[in-house]
Design an enzyme around this catalytic site. Structure first.
Site, PDB file in Angstrom:
ATOM      1  N   ARG A 246       0.870  -1.159   0.043  1.00 17.63           N
ATOM      2  CA  ARG A 246      -0.053   0.018   0.083  1.00 17.63           C
ATOM      3  C   ARG A 246       1.140   1.217   0.165  1.00 17.63           C
ATOM      4  O   ARG A 246       1.686   1.316   0.862  1.00 17.63           O
ATOM      5  CB  ARG A 246      -0.860  -0.051   1.338  1.00 17.63           C
ATOM      6  CG  ARG A 246      -1.813   1.256   1.221  1.00 17.63           C
ATOM      7  CD  ARG A 246      -2.603   1.388   2.633  1.00 17.63           C
ATOM      8  NE  ARG A 246      -3.447   2.540   2.714  1.00 17.63           N
ATOM      9  CZ  ARG A 246      -4.890   2.384   2.146  1.00 17.63           C
ATOM     10  NH1 ARG A 246      -5.421   1.523   1.837  1.00 17.63           N
ATOM     11  NH2 ARG A 246      -5.333   3.490   2.686  1.00 17.63           N
TER      12      ARG A 246
ATOM     13  N   HIS B  51      -7.464   1.014  -6.529  1.00 10.82           N
ATOM     14  CA  HIS B  51      -7.637   0.445  -5.220  1.00 10.82           C
ATOM     15  C   HIS B  51      -8.480  -0.808  -5.239  1.00 10.82           C
ATOM     16  O   HIS B  51      -9.834  -0.959  -4.952  1.00 10.82           O
ATOM     17  CB  HIS B  51      -8.513   1.584  -4.413  1.00 10.82           C
ATOM     18  CG  HIS B  51      -8.515   1.270  -2.878  1.00 10.82           C
ATOM     19  ND1 HIS B  51      -7.772   0.199  -2.270  1.00 10.82           N
ATOM     20  CD2 HIS B  51      -8.905   1.873  -1.851  1.00 10.82           C
ATOM     21  CE1 HIS B  51      -7.778   0.121  -1.050  1.00 10.82           C
ATOM     22  NE2 HIS B  51      -8.805   1.030  -0.897  1.00 10.82           N
TER      23      HIS B  51
ATOM     24  N   GLN C 274     -10.698  -2.875  -2.450  1.00  6.02           N
ATOM     25  CA  GLN C 274     -11.852  -1.882  -2.165  1.00  6.02           C
ATOM     26  C   GLN C 274     -13.107  -2.290  -2.971  1.00  6.02           C
ATOM     27  O   GLN C 274     -13.923  -2.388  -2.485  1.00  6.02           O
ATOM     28  CB  GLN C 274     -11.529  -0.388  -2.125  1.00  6.02           C
ATOM     29  CG  GLN C 274     -12.759   0.382  -1.809  1.00  6.02           C
ATOM     30  CD  GLN C 274     -13.039   0.238  -0.170  1.00  6.02           C
ATOM     31  OE1 GLN C 274     -11.809   0.484   0.883  1.00  6.02           O
ATOM     32  NE2 GLN C 274     -14.176   0.107   0.282  1.00  6.02           N
TER      33      GLN C 274
ATOM     34  N   ASP D 219     -15.774   9.815  -1.917  1.00  2.00           N
ATOM     35  CA  ASP D 219     -14.290   9.506  -1.289  1.00  2.00           C
ATOM     36  C   ASP D 219     -13.892  10.997  -0.768  1.00  2.00           C
ATOM     37  O   ASP D 219     -14.300  12.115  -1.386  1.00  2.00           O
ATOM     38  CB  ASP D 219     -13.423   9.058  -2.518  1.00  2.00           C
ATOM     39  CG  ASP D 219     -12.071   8.792  -1.964  1.00  2.00           C
ATOM     40  OD1 ASP D 219     -11.837   8.555  -0.744  1.00  2.00           O
ATOM     41  OD2 ASP D 219     -11.286   8.542  -2.870  1.00  2.00           O
TER      42      ASP D 219
ATOM     43  N   CYS E  53     -15.467   4.615   0.830  1.00  4.12           N
ATOM     44  CA  CYS E  53     -14.267   3.836   1.114  1.00  4.12           C
ATOM     45  C   CYS E  53     -13.669   4.233   2.527  1.00  4.12           C
ATOM     46  O   CYS E  53     -12.955   3.341   2.967  1.00  4.12           O
ATOM     47  CB  CYS E  53     -13.301   3.707  -0.031  1.00  4.12           C
ATOM     48  SG  CYS E  53     -12.737   5.500  -0.441  1.00  4.12           S
TER      49      CYS E  53
ATOM     50  N   ARG F 235     -14.279  -5.663   3.626  1.00  6.93           N
ATOM     51  CA  ARG F 235     -12.757  -5.530   3.278  1.00  6.93           C
ATOM     52  C   ARG F 235     -12.026  -6.793   3.827  1.00  6.93           C
ATOM     53  O   ARG F 235     -11.450  -7.285   3.032  1.00  6.93           O
ATOM     54  CB  ARG F 235     -11.960  -4.336   3.875  1.00  6.93           C
ATOM     55  CG  ARG F 235     -12.723  -2.803   3.279  1.00  6.93           C
ATOM     56  CD  ARG F 235     -12.277  -2.433   2.158  1.00  6.93           C
ATOM     57  NE  ARG F 235     -11.009  -2.089   2.222  1.00  6.93           N
ATOM     58  CZ  ARG F 235      -9.938  -2.319   1.333  1.00  6.93           C
ATOM     59  NH1 ARG F 235     -10.344  -3.348   0.578  1.00  6.93           N
ATOM     60  NH2 ARG F 235      -8.766  -2.050   1.424  1.00  6.93           N
TER      61      ARG F 235
HETATM   62  N1  NVA Z   1      -8.717   8.142  -2.422  1.00  8.50           N
HETATM   63  C1  NVA Z   1      -8.445   7.744  -1.109  1.00  8.50           C
HETATM   64  C2  NVA Z   1      -8.891   6.290  -0.977  1.00  8.50           C
HETATM   65  C3  NVA Z   1      -8.848   5.861   0.503  1.00  8.50           C
HETATM   66  C4  NVA Z   1      -9.341   4.392   0.851  1.00  8.50           C
HETATM   67  C5  NVA Z   1      -6.495   7.926  -0.707  1.00  8.50           C
HETATM   68  O1  NVA Z   1      -6.155   7.525  -1.786  1.00  8.50           O
HETATM   69  O2  NVA Z   1      -6.585   8.267   0.047  1.00  8.50           O
END
Ligand code: NVA
Length: 267
Positions: free
Chosen positions: A49, A76, A79, A168, A209, A254
């Site tokens: 990540r 992602h 997710q 988001d 998310c 998740r």
């Molecule tokens: N767009 C957000 C998603 C978090 C699950 C990020 O990248 O921080």
């Protein structure tokens, strides 16, 4: 994501090691390719990540074991599985649902949701400034699955007939704090509020998310309130806490879906 992977892995009887950015030499004193080859000799799978999609691609190229994308600047994917499972649990089907993503659609979530919806026969609408890439590719996939990919900047059009409203955060991981100002000005008209939810289909749901700025109970939320005078951002507290909100079912899923991914890729 880390918790979901760790719990899923342990439930499957795996050992889990967490490498934080400060305790790894990856990319600093050791190239990604070398790190991938070292870790691949010791671990059966690697979740990454981080910010750059290039890094997870490089890890996957050299590790010799499954590499799971836990989030990058572009996508992602894990997710998506949780979101699709949550929608299926709620509606009993995926095909033919009308899905609207409101807000910062040019980010990892916007990209992944557009592709995931197109693949599963869900009509996808990005209600956002028209900056999204991947639209042509997603449209081709959607045509094969009898659904549509559409973009609009009109929040009424985005809300009407929607079964799912998704949003988001407006500033994603890895982006500098300086962008808050322009992002708030650009995206505030796409805030998901009760008026928007009232225009959606009966039985519609709200999804996110997480993390979410729906109040000022966070450090950043407090700072933004002091600086810009807004106490809620991409979604109002009213919608976030409403019966339509299924955000914590998503969060739980998740772990279940990641467990399935680990199992499928290692067996
Ligand atoms: N767009 C957000 C998603 C978090 C699950 C990020 O990248 O921080």
């Amino acid at each position: 994501t880390r918790c979901a992977f760790e719990v899923a892995g342990r439930d499957l009887g795996m050992g889990v090691t967490y490498l934080d950015p400060g305790s790894s030499q990856m990319g600093k004193k050791e190239s990604i390719a070398d790190t991938a080859r070292v870790l691949g000799r010791m671990y059966d799978g690697i979740e990454y990540r981080g910010f750059s999609q290039d890094i997870v691609d490089e890890l996957a190229k050299y590790a010799g074991v499954p590499v799971w994308n836990g989030l990058t600047d572009q996508f992602h994917p894990t997710q998506m599985l949780a979101d699709l499972l949550t929608m299926e649990e709620k509606f009993g089907r995926l095909k033919g649902l009308n899905f609207t993503f409101m807000g910062d659609a040019r980010n990892n979530m916007g990209n992944s949701l557009m592709v995931a919806c197109a693949k599963m026969g869900i009509n996808f609408m990005a209600c956002a400034p028209k900056e999204q890439w991947l639209v042509d590719e997603a449209t081709k996939i959607a045509e094969e699955n009898d659904c549509t990919v559409r973009l609009t900047e009109d929040v009424n059009e985005g809300a009407e007939n929607a079964d799912v409203i998704y949003t988001d955060i407006w500033v994603s991981m890895g982006e500098p704090d300086e962008v808050w100002d322009t992002r708030i000005r650009l995206l505030k008209k796409y805030q998901v509020n009760a008026a928007i939810m009232a225009k959606t289909n009966p039985g519609s749901v709200f999804m996110h998310c997480l993390p979410s700025f729906h109040d000022t109970k966070t450090t950043i939320g407090t700072q933004i309130a002091e600086k810009f005078g807004i106490t809620e951002m991409e979604v109002t507290d009213e919608v976030f806490e409403s019966k339509k909100s299924i955000v914590f079912d998503e969060a739980e899923n998740r772990m279940h879906t990641i467990k399935a991914v680990i199992y499928a890729t290692l067996s």
